[in-house]
Scaffold this active site. Structure first.
Site, PDB file in Angstrom:
ATOM      1  N   CYS A   1       0.744  -1.368   0.139  1.00 19.00           N
ATOM      2  CA  CYS A   1      -0.085   0.027   0.076  1.00 19.00           C
ATOM      3  C   CYS A   1       0.867   1.185  -0.008  1.00 19.00           C
ATOM      4  O   CYS A   1       1.749   1.548   0.887  1.00 19.00           O
ATOM      5  CB  CYS A   1      -0.787   0.080   1.260  1.00 19.00           C
TER       6      CYS A   1
ATOM      7  N   ASN B   1     -13.406   9.035  -3.154  1.00 14.03           N
ATOM      8  CA  ASN B   1     -13.777   8.235  -4.148  1.00 14.03           C
ATOM      9  C   ASN B   1     -13.912   6.756  -3.446  1.00 14.03           C
ATOM     10  O   ASN B   1     -12.854   6.364  -2.943  1.00 14.03           O
ATOM     11  CB  ASN B   1     -13.110   8.256  -5.307  1.00 14.03           C
TER      12      ASN B   1
ATOM     13  N   GLY C   1     -13.915   6.327  -9.536  1.00 16.86           N
ATOM     14  CA  GLY C   1     -12.631   7.043  -9.631  1.00 16.86           C
ATOM     15  C   GLY C   1     -11.514   6.606  -8.430  1.00 16.86           C
ATOM     16  O   GLY C   1     -10.474   7.227  -8.357  1.00 16.86           O
TER      17      GLY C   1
ATOM     18  N   HIS D   1      -8.914   7.743   1.493  1.00 19.97           N
ATOM     19  CA  HIS D   1      -8.365   9.302   1.874  1.00 19.97           C
ATOM     20  C   HIS D   1      -9.460  10.143   1.215  1.00 19.97           C
ATOM     21  O   HIS D   1     -10.373   9.925   0.639  1.00 19.97           O
ATOM     22  CB  HIS D   1      -7.120   9.262   0.480  1.00 19.97           C
TER      23      HIS D   1
ATOM     24  N   HIS E   1      -9.985  13.697  -0.400  1.00 19.13           N
ATOM     25  CA  HIS E   1      -9.361  15.098  -1.092  1.00 19.13           C
ATOM     26  C   HIS E   1      -9.798  16.017  -0.598  1.00 19.13           C
ATOM     27  O   HIS E   1     -10.998  16.456  -0.712  1.00 19.13           O
ATOM     28  CB  HIS E   1      -9.569  14.751  -2.524  1.00 19.13           C
TER      29      HIS E   1
HETATM   30  P1  DGP Z   1      -7.999   8.289  -5.870  1.00 18.92           P
HETATM   31  O1  DGP Z   1      -8.213   8.396  -7.531  1.00 18.92           O
HETATM   32  O2  DGP Z   1      -9.448   9.247  -5.371  1.00 18.92           O
HETATM   33  O3  DGP Z   1      -7.823   6.952  -5.430  1.00 18.92           O
HETATM   34  O4  DGP Z   1      -7.026   9.320  -5.586  1.00 18.92           O
HETATM   35  C1  DGP Z   1      -5.734   9.162  -5.292  1.00 18.92           C
HETATM   36  C2  DGP Z   1      -4.655  10.282  -5.703  1.00 18.92           C
HETATM   37  O5  DGP Z   1      -3.436  10.046  -4.966  1.00 18.92           O
HETATM   38  C3  DGP Z   1      -4.442  10.821  -7.022  1.00 18.92           C
HETATM   39  O6  DGP Z   1      -4.980  12.162  -6.894  1.00 18.92           O
HETATM   40  C4  DGP Z   1      -3.000  10.835  -6.983  1.00 18.92           C
HETATM   41  C5  DGP Z   1      -2.376  10.551  -5.714  1.00 18.92           C
HETATM   42  N1  DGP Z   1      -1.188   9.910  -5.475  1.00 18.92           N
HETATM   43  C6  DGP Z   1      -1.214   8.605  -5.984  1.00 18.92           C
HETATM   44  N2  DGP Z   1       0.168   8.150  -5.761  1.00 18.92           N
HETATM   45  C7  DGP Z   1       0.626   9.048  -5.127  1.00 18.92           C
HETATM   46  C8  DGP Z   1       1.713   9.154  -4.338  1.00 18.92           C
HETATM   47  O7  DGP Z   1       2.682   8.350  -4.349  1.00 18.92           O
HETATM   48  N3  DGP Z   1       2.347  10.327  -3.550  1.00 18.92           N
HETATM   49  C9  DGP Z   1       1.283  11.395  -3.729  1.00 18.92           C
HETATM   50  N4  DGP Z   1       1.540  12.499  -2.945  1.00 18.92           N
HETATM   51  N5  DGP Z   1      -0.051  11.085  -4.333  1.00 18.92           N
HETATM   52  C10 DGP Z   1      -0.388  10.156  -4.834  1.00 18.92           C
END
Ligand code: DGP
Length: 124
Positions: free
Chosen positions: A15, A97, A103, A110, A112
């Site tokens: 993860c 999401n 999405g 998490h 946003h």
């Molecule tokens: P979702 O698509 O709702 O599962 O959002 C996942 C978000 O996580 C997306 O906006 C991009 C972000 N994300 C993915 N991998 C990483 C990472 O390694 N570091 C950071 N800071 N954000 C990440």
């Protein structure tokens, strides 16, 4: 396998957000306490785009099933409100999401926290 055991194994393996919580991969962390970590999204969709996550691994809202997981989720919302206040965000949007069709691409719960531009409704 019990949900808790599955969550624990996920935390121990692949993860990416658990690795951010553990400090094993870098992130721009903007807030942290015993329950919550918040950091800048890698691909921001607004001038402010912060991800607020529970330190405990929960795959999504679907795993908010008991007092501990409800506390973790609630602490994320409390932290989001504090971050918004600290950054003088007048208006902001909190999105989570749940499931691939909605999405979700990272399966660690998490929220946003988006701000800094005018938001459209309904979302796409
Ligand atoms: P979702 O698509 O709702 O599962 O959002 C996942 C978000 O996580 C997306 O906006 C991009 C972000 N994300 C993915 N991998 C990483 C990472 O390694 N570091 C950071 N800071 N954000 C990440």
């Amino acid at each position: 396998m019990a949900r808790g055991a599955n969550s624990f194994l996920m935390q121990m393996t692949d993860c990416i957000f658990c690795k951010i919580v553990a400090g094993e991969i870098p992130a721009t962390i903007v807030y942290r306490n015993e329950h919550v970590t918040a950091f800048q999204d890698l691909n921001p969709k607004a001038p402010t785009h912060i991800l607020v996550i529970p330190n405990q691994h929960l795959a999504s809202v679907n795993e908010i099933v008991d007092d501990a997981s409800a506390l973790a989720a609630g602490e994320c919302l409390r932290a989001a409100r504090e971050i918004a206040q600290q950054n003088n965000l007048g208006s902001y949007r909190i999105v989570t999401n749940t499931g691939a069709d909605a999405g979700q691409s990272v399966f660690h719960l998490h929220f946003h926290l988006l701000a800094g531009r005018r938001m459209a409704w309904p979302p796409g």
